[in-house]
Structure formats: C-alpha cells, structure tokens
Design an enzyme around this catalytic site. Structure first.
Site, PDB file in Angstrom:
ATOM      1  N   ASP A 101      -5.572  36.954-100.387  1.00 46.93           N
ATOM      2  CA  ASP A 101      -4.932  37.794 -99.700  1.00 46.93           C
ATOM      3  C   ASP A 101      -5.395  39.179-101.706  1.00 46.93           C
ATOM      4  OD1 ASP A 101      -3.087  39.506 -98.997  1.00 46.93           O
ATOM      5  OD2 ASP A 101      -1.634  38.286 -98.514  1.00 46.93           O
ATOM      6  N   ASP A 202      -4.251  43.309 -97.575  1.00 48.64           N
ATOM      7  CA  ASP A 202      -2.795  43.758 -97.576  1.00 48.64           C
ATOM      8  C   ASP A 202      -2.746  45.905 -97.390  1.00 48.64           C
ATOM      9  OD1 ASP A 202      -0.021  43.275 -98.277  1.00 48.64           O
ATOM     10  OD2 ASP A 202       0.018  44.691 -99.875  1.00 48.64           O
ATOM     11  N   GLU A 244      -4.277  44.345 -92.970  1.00 50.90           N
ATOM     12  CA  GLU A 244      -3.350  44.749 -92.280  1.00 50.90           C
ATOM     13  C   GLU A 244      -3.148  45.844 -92.448  1.00 50.90           C
ATOM     14  OE1 GLU A 244       1.529  43.699 -93.273  1.00 50.90           O
ATOM     15  OE2 GLU A 244      -0.101  44.690 -94.998  1.00 50.90           O
ATOM     16  N   HIS A 318       4.812  36.077 -93.371  1.00 52.02           N
ATOM     17  CA  HIS A 318       5.647  35.952 -94.292  1.00 52.02           C
ATOM     18  C   HIS A 318       6.361  37.322 -94.618  1.00 52.02           C
ATOM     19  CE1 HIS A 318       2.383  38.694 -96.207  1.00 52.02           C
ATOM     20  NE2 HIS A 318       3.214  38.810 -96.757  1.00 52.02           N
ATOM     21  N   ASP A 319       6.462  38.344 -93.487  1.00 49.77           N
ATOM     22  CA  ASP A 319       7.314  39.437 -93.962  1.00 49.77           C
ATOM     23  C   ASP A 319       8.396  39.626 -92.119  1.00 49.77           C
ATOM     24  OD1 ASP A 319       6.333  40.431 -95.997  1.00 49.77           O
ATOM     25  OD2 ASP A 319       4.142  42.113 -94.984  1.00 49.77           O
TER      26      ASP A 319
END
Ligand code: TEU
Ligand code: CA
Length: 542
Positions: A101, A202, A244, A318-319
């Site tokens: 990531d 990200d 993302e 994970h969000d």
C-alpha cells in the site's frame, strides 16, 4: 508501454489483509507479519493470487499506518524487514504475490522530511510539503480536513501553515516539487527490487492539489504525475497497480486504466459505495439503498470500461462496513445473502478484491463508544456531540458506517479471542466468533468460505468471467439484480434475488437447456421461484 490485454491480473483475485487485525503471532494483541506467514496455507486454499497489505511501514499509527514515518522500514509492531522479506518469499511458494500500500499523498509529521521541513523556510525539505504564509489564528482559507477540523495547521517556527487533507499528523506532500517525485520513485524501485508484485495507491486522485483554488481532487496535473510515475517505475515490471480514487468517474477511469498501460492497471471507484447516504451529505447521514440506483451505477461502469479500461470489483475494504450487514441480512439469511452478494460481484467483469473476513461472512459490530479505536469515528463522535446530535443517532451512524466494523480481529476458530491472539486484542473481537469462524467454515461444504472458493475457481475455468461483455437484464425490476455475460464461445446469466422474499424472475429464457453452474441453494434447474437471496449462475456453451 505494455499493452494490457492478456495481463495476469485480469483473471486474478486479490485478498486484502489489514495486518493489525489478521493474525497475532507473539501475543501482544496486534496482528503482525509472522502471523500472516502462518496463514498462507489458508490463503492458498481459498485460491487467491495476490495479497494487498494495508501499510506495515514505520508509523506512529495515528491513522493505523496510513501515516508513514519511514517508507523503507517496517514498523516494529508488525515485525522486521527480515520478516517482510520472508513473507514475500514464503508467499511466492504459495503462488501468492504481495501488493504494498503506497501512501503518497502525505507522510507522517514524524517523517524525517517533515521534521526538517518545519525547521525553517530555507531548509531543503521545506518545499516537500504545502505551506502558506499567515498569521496565527488567521487561516489561509476555510478548507476542512477529512478527519475533522481545519486543513491548515500553524507552525510557529516558520510562521506558516501546512496543508493536511487528513489528520494533523498527516501533512500533504507537495507533488509540484520534482525532488519529491524523484524520492518517491526511488523508494518504489527499492520495493520492486525486493520482489513486490504490485501496489495499491492511497487517495491517488488527491496528490495534485491546488489549495488556493480549493482543488484537492482530480487536479490539473494529476494524470501527468501518474504517467511520469508509471513510466519511471511501474512499467518496468509486470506489476498490478490499483489507484484509490474517490473522485473517479467512468471518463477519467479510462485514463487511469488505459489499455496502453500508460497509467495503472485499474482504480477503485466508489460510486456504488455512496448510494446509501443522503445526497450531498456525509456518509454518516444514512439513507436506504435503492436497488435500481445500484444496478444503474454498476452496469454503467461495466459497459463504460469494457475494452477501454478495466474495473476493480469490491464491496468491502478496511474503510467500509461489512457488506453482509450493509446490503444483505446478517441475521436469519446471513449465509444466503453473503453468498448472493459474492456471486453478484464475482460474476462481473473486472478484478475482484476480497477483504479479510468477507469470505466468512463476518458482520458489523455494535460496541460502546469506549471500544472504538478509529480516529475518524472518534473525531466525528466529538464533533457531532458538540453540534447537538443525540447520542443514539451518532451511535447508529457508527454501527452502520464506522470503519472499525471492518477492523475487528479475523475470526479463525472458537478458541480465546477467536484464535487471533493469545493476548488482549487491540480492538475487541466480534462476540459472534463462536458461530462465525474459519475453522467451522473450512469443514462445511455449504459455508460462505466455500462459496468464495468456488467463485475463484470458476473465474479461472471459464474465460467468460474475464472477457465476457456485460448486459444488464430487467433493469427496472426492483427485486432482482440480473445480468448476462457473453463472449464468442460462451454465455452466462447471473441472477440474484436481492431481498429476503420469495420471488419469480420476470424474464423467460431457455433455462432447462442451460447448465446451472452455481447456486447458493440446492434448486431445481428450471424453478422459476427464487428463494430469499437466492442467486444462480446459468451457463451455455454456444
Ligand atoms: O482513504 C481515503 C479516504 O478518503 C478515507 O478517509 C475515506 O474518506 C473514509 O475512510 C471513508 O470512511 C484512504 C485509506 O484507505 C484510509 O484508511 C486512510 O485513512 C486515508 O486514505 C488517509 O490515508
Ligand atoms: Ca503481534
């Protein structure tokens, strides 16, 4: 540039690990790299091709590792660089690639660059970040940070404000500075040399900011920066790259996932994710999901990128809250609805992502506020309390949308702490682990796990899963989400009863002469009745 036509990642399935919550190996209550190595057999059994690791770099953990203080070191809480190298090597033996990531929009304020940057305006690192002159108390403008409060933070030493889109401890990097970009590329190359199989980037659509014009997303130089990065680092190897991009639409997604390979493999887009909130408001402002709008959004993406881009497919990360609790039924139809949602997603064109525990049908939690850990939840709670929201309403928002829903420990078995840790977990285990856990599901041919495993295997066996064109069926129907996929040799139908009532599928087809490839019920092949949350895949060779 490499043409993206027959890339390995088009038939791949990616599994996301949130290291802090996956497997603790040393009893400190925090998941770690050695824990992941212990679970590689489980992942190979599921059949996934690659693991995307949420950040494991050195970090003060203000935002669980999305605040990096050293990109070229592992946080001691997760292990050592040796453990990381060991993981890459062991994963390879299981035919699993490791995807890192990359958080490139910001660093931690404890990163060496920022420590230097805030010493003086003349410091060579000062311009690595985004600063504006000012006076204490008079903000450059009223832009807000994502986790609450102003996007500007005063530093008395330099008499300037720095810009941060996320927490105060996550200062934004200045991508206009070519030195910043070069340092980043060198760091990425260093990871590629370690044998990394790809990267998730990200908030990549927020790197090219112009705060004076209030631009944070899709800035004018965004695609220029991405192309430069892609050419300098990514295109040298056969990597998977996924950006993302909360600000992605079908038009810019064709740039991001350009078949000529000039940018990324694909992006995460979030249009469907915003459908159950009030229009123009925040995610906490809940609204029911309209199935018609979900169908419309997803099928538009399917059509738009077919042949001129590539989709990523996901419900969870994970969000986000757990999909079975969100758009399924996590009570009487937990297993059926979790499988229906899996079938619906995995039948589409694109690369599917499974978030840890999704393959078990793990559910949301309802904890007292003292048990939540996420900075976003805790800041929102304080902010809304100060604004006078009733506590019960705030808690309902947290139960429905809080990021900690996804971050409770992985449920492995019925032993203490669900087999996640011998010590006290950093966040409470979901109390339903006696019923929902990997060990039970591995021994049950009808489990949610087995459904995911089968879907992954089907994708590898039938090319139509990868290359078939998409056609939405009965677009105005308010019960079924159904579509066809078709290539020159094959055709398949994916038909999902999206709700908990029995229903008749409204369109006639020659079902008797098709193979029922997969279903989440044991059904007669030509039954026109669909049970609650029943989903079927019909298949014909042309
Ligand atoms: O998330 C991007 C982002 O915009 C999130 O803050 C999102 O709006 C929110 O989580 C929705 O609830 C990425 C990471 O995935 C997230 O974990 C990080 O906190 C964030 O970037 C900052 O790095
Ligand atoms: Ca540990």
């Amino acid at each position: 540039m490499a043409e993206q036509k027959n890339k390995w990642w088009k038939s791949a399935v990616i599994y996301q690990i949130y290291p802090k919550s996956f497997q603790d190996s040393n009893g400190d209550g925090i998941g770690d790299l050695r824990g992941i190595i212990q679970r590689l057999d489980y992942l190979e059994n599921l059949g996934i091709d690659a693991v995307w690791l949420s950040p494991v770099y050195r970090s003060p953990q203000d935002d669980n590792g999305y605040d990096i203080s050293d990109y070229q070191d592992i946080d001691p809480m997760f292990g050592t660089m040796q453990d990381m190298e060991h993981l890459i090597c062991e994963a390879k033996k299981h035919n699993i690639r490791i995807i890192m990531d990359l958080v490139l929009n910001h660093t931690s304020d404890e990163h060496r660059w920022f420590q230097e940057a805030k010493k003086s305006c003349e410091n060579p690192y000062h311009d690595y970040y985004v600063w504006r002159d000012g006076e204490e108390g008079i903000l450059p403008n009223d832009m807000k940070a994502c986790f609450g409060g102003s996007a500007w933070e005063w530093v008395p030493e330099v008499k300037q404000y720095y810009f941060h889109q996320f927490s105060i401890k996550q200062p934004d990097l200045n991508w206009e500075n070519s030195k910043v970009r070069q340092e980043i590329y060198e760091m990425i190359n260093w990871w590629i040399d370690k044998g990394i199989g790809g990267f998730r980037l990200d908030v990549i659509d927020q790197i090219a900011k112009e705060p004076d014009h209030r631009i944070t997303c899709n800035g004018p130089r965004l695609h220029e920066f991405i192309r430069e990065m892609s050419k300098t680092v990514f295109q040298k190897e056969d990597l998977i790259t996924v950006g993302e991009a909360w600000g992605a639409n079908t038009e810019n997604a064709k740039l991001y996932s350009n078949p000529d390979g000039s940018e990324f493999s694909m992006v995460f887009q979030f249009e469907h994710i915003g459908l159950d909130q009030q229009v123009g408001k925040e995610k906490w402002d809940l609204a029911p999901l309209s199935l018609l709008s979900l169908k419309k959004a997803l099928s538009r993406w399917q059509k738009a990128l077919d042949g001129c881009g590539w989709n990523s497919l996901f419900w969870d990360n994970h969000d986000l809250p757990r999909i079975v609790s969100r758009w399924g039924n996590d009570k009487e139809y937990r297993i059926e609805s979790a499988k229906m949602l899996a079938i619906l997603l995995h039948g589409m064109q694109g690369t599917p992502y499974i978030y840890q525990g999704e393959e078990l049908g793990m559910t949301n939690v309802r904890y007292p506020i003292s048990e939540y850990r996420d900075i976003e939840i805790l800041n929102m709670y304080q902010e809304r309390k100060a604004l006078g929201y009733p506590k019960s309403e705030i808690m309902e928002s947290i139960y429905a949308k809080g990021r900690d829903n996804a971050r409770t420990p992985m449920q492995w078995d019925q032993s203490a702490n669900a087999g996640f840790s011998m010590g006290r977990p950093w966040i409470q285990v979901n109390p339903n682990y006696m019923e929902i856990n990997a060990n039970e599901e591995l021994n049950d041919p009808e489990s949610v796990f087995m459904c995911y495993k089968t879907l992954i295997a089907l994708r590898k066996k039938y090319p139509v899963f990868v290359d078939g064109h998409f056609e939405l069926l009965c677009s105005e129907d308010e019960t079924f989400f159904a579509y066809a996929r078709e290539n020159e040799q094959e055709k398949m139908y994916v038909i999902c009863n999206f709700y908990g009532n029995k229903a008749v599928f409204p369109e006639e087809r020659d079902w008797e002469h098709m193979e029922l490839l997969y279903s989440n019920y044991k059904t007669e092949i030509d039954s026109s009745y669909y049970q609650p949350y029943e989903a079927r895949i019909y298949y014909v060779k042309k």
